[in-house]
Design an enzyme around this catalytic site. Structure first.
Site, mmCIF file in Angstrom:
data_model
loop_
_atom_site.group_PDB
_atom_site.id
_atom_site.type_symbol
_atom_site.label_atom_id
_atom_site.label_comp_id
_atom_site.label_asym_id
_atom_site.label_seq_id
_atom_site.Cartn_x
_atom_site.Cartn_y
_atom_site.Cartn_z
ATOM 1 C CG ASP A 128 -0.247 -0.068 2.544
ATOM 2 O OD1 ASP A 128 0.995 0.107 2.582
ATOM 3 O OD2 ASP A 128 -0.923 -0.309 3.561
ATOM 4 N N GLY A 129 2.179 1.105 -0.057
ATOM 5 C CA GLY A 129 3.048 2.265 -0.126
ATOM 6 C C GLY A 129 3.312 2.948 1.195
ATOM 7 N NE ARG A 179 15.034 4.194 3.988
ATOM 8 C CZ ARG A 179 14.910 2.934 3.557
ATOM 9 N NH1 ARG A 179 14.963 1.928 4.424
ATOM 10 N NH2 ARG A 179 14.744 2.669 2.272
ATOM 11 C CG ASP A 259 15.575 -6.780 -2.143
ATOM 12 O OD1 ASP A 259 15.745 -8.005 -2.015
ATOM 13 O OD2 ASP A 259 14.692 -6.152 -1.533
ATOM 14 C CG ASP A 269 16.439 -1.820 3.007
ATOM 15 O OD1 ASP A 269 16.148 -0.611 3.023
ATOM 16 O OD2 ASP A 269 16.647 -2.444 1.959
#
EC number: 2.7.7.-
Length: 496
Positions: A128-129, A179, A259, A269
């Site tokens: 959903d972003g 970030r 990734d 991440d």
């Protein structure tokens, strides 16, 4: 993609912006603006990261900055975009991925600024972003904690919350983390173009990374003028040094997909991570990792596997497989040497040398085996040992063990080894190497639960302690204590 901010006046916060990544071409990204976050409020801010960006404290406290970092008002000079990449996830090719909920605003002062949780992008897939408050607080605090520990990492300027509902396993609330890093380029960026045989774009990306971050690769004697093999070696060495730091401090990343691997050797991440409580080498911190692929003791080998994937991606540029293999070999040399050096520092062995190597390695191997067998708290052991000199009562260290005779035998050997080091020097080194404070899961959970009630004092306190984790911070000993029994029931997954 249209958002409500498109007709608003861009705000100038006094930063000079550019976006060199945007110059690579449209194959690399999609330009789009972040989605507005309704009714945002500050949760945590890092003045240290603000200084790195050249952002004044007055701006950091301003309601205007709050609006631009949540997509409610554009920031003057930025060129927001979401980049495309691919990658291997849990050992399997996952195909096209990309910034599914992160928007790169651009770079200022040589640092890229990215908003995570800033809305849908063409790469969101089934997401959903958005990001939730829970995971955003964890990422904010751990980014700054790693910086405090001296471990290569992306930074976090701030975390902003909203009461907007977000559905995960339950209904939670939304947040955005700002970030900061020199670059957010991942192994997966290279894998994407290599997999699709887009070798021209692959070369553009590699040249960009070399020219901006690894210019020495252009003059590599070892690889006879092959800058791409030199790049692979340089990334391998940085990654090896990084993973050695993780293993020494007891950090488990949790989801080391290709990734999630930085081309600059940064920790990025922050998801289902954990700092070890009891020393269990096989600990799996990610509840989603059913097969234990990313267990703590597997991280060094997984990092090498990921580098091998990067080497395969770069092979069209490197040309000869033998050169790629030679470049990857540096990891096998750098990692064990870096790890041993860090662990000797944890022991205070500042005179470690070839002549003491046999004794020192035996001391290290034996204490790690004893810590694992007894499930001793990793951080507390090393901190207490730091206060345990030759002439000092070692009772606080002995108290950590059930098998006191084994502990006493090791402590005797250790004290005999320290007799060759000037008194006080070992302790000084150890107190600068073995942190008193780390971001334990239960501490993060307490801060999250308080923040859900709009009490951000725990976030502020943890940030203060984690920015200087080697200091004693009198009055805050409870944050360096053993985790409560309920801490072992905390389950952290990829859900964020």
């Amino acid at each position: 993609m249209t958002v409500a901010t498109q007709n608003l006046t861009a705000l100038d916060v006094g930063l000079a912006w550019r976006n060199s990544f945007a110059q690579l071409g449209k194959s690399f990204y999609t330009p789009l603006a972040p989605w507005p976050l309704p009714a945002p409020y500050w949760v945590g801010r890092s003045t240290s990261t603000a200084r790195e960006l050249g952002l004044s404290e007055s701006w950091l406290d301003s309601p205007e900055l709050l609006q631009v970092l949540t997509g409610n008002q554009p920031m003057a000079g930025t060129q927001p975009l979401a980049s495309v990449y691919s990658g291997h996830q849990f050992g399997q090719w996952a195909g096209q991925l990309g910034d599914g909920r992160a928007i790169l605003l651009g770079e200022t002062g040589g640092l890229e600024v990215q908003l995570k949780g800033s809305g849908l992008t063409p790469y969101s897939r089934m997401g959903d972003g958005r990001a939730v408050l829970r995971s955003s607080i964890r990422e904010f605090l751990c980014s700054e904690a790693m910086q405090g520990l001296g471990i290569a990492t992306s930074r976090a300027l701030c975390v902003v919350g909203s009461d907007a509902p977000i559905r995960r396993e339950t209904v939670e609330t939304a947040a955005v983390v700002t970030r900061v890093a020199p670059s957010f380029i991942r192994f997966g960026h290279f894998e994407h173009f290599s997999h699709h045989d887009q070798h021209a774009q692959l070369k553009v990306l590699a040249d960009y990374v070399i020219d901006r971050f690894y210019p020495e690769c252009r003059a590599s004697d070892k690889f006879a003028g092959n800058p791409y093999a030199a790049l692979l070696e340089a990334v391998s060495e940085r990654t090896a040094a990084l993973v050695a730091q993780w293993q020494a401090v007891g950090f488990c990343h949790g989801v080391l997909n290709t990734d999630n691997m930085s081309i600059l050797g940064l920790t990025i991440d922050y998801g289902p991570f954990q700092f070890l409580d009891a020393f269990n080498p096989g600990h799996v911190c990610n509840h989603s990792d059913q097969e234990g692929r990313y267990a703590f003791d597997k991280q060094p080998n997984i990092a090498y596997w990921n580098l091998f994937c990067l080497g395969q991606a770069l092979l069209p540029l490197i040309g000869e497989q033998e050169l790629a293999i030679a470049a990857l070999e540096s990891y096998k040399t750098v990692f064990p040497a870096a790890f041993e050096r860090l662990m000797f520092a944890k022991l205070g062995l500042l005179d470690a040398s070839d002549s003491t190597a046999t004794v020192d390695r035996a001391l290290l191997q034996d204490i790690l085996q004893l810590l694992a067998r007894e499930q001793v708290d990793y951080t507390i052991f090393w901190r207490r040992l730091s206060h345990c000199g030759v002439a000092t009562d070692a009772q606080t260290v002995r108290d950590l063990f059930v098998d006191r005779s084994a502990a006493d035998a090791w402590l005797l050997r250790y004290s005999e080894r320290l007799e060759h080091i000037p008194q006080g020097l070992a302790a000084d080194l150890m107190l600068k190497t073995n942190p008193k404070f780390v971001l334990r899961n239960y501490l993060g959970e307490q801060a999250i639960q308080a923040a859900k009630l709009k009490d951000f004092s725990q976030v502020e306190t943890l940030l203060m302690l984690l920015e200087s984790p080697f200091e004693e911070h009198p009055g805050f000993d409870k944050y360096a204590d053993f985790p409560p029994d309920w801490a072992s029931s905390i389950e952290i997954s990829c859900s964020s």
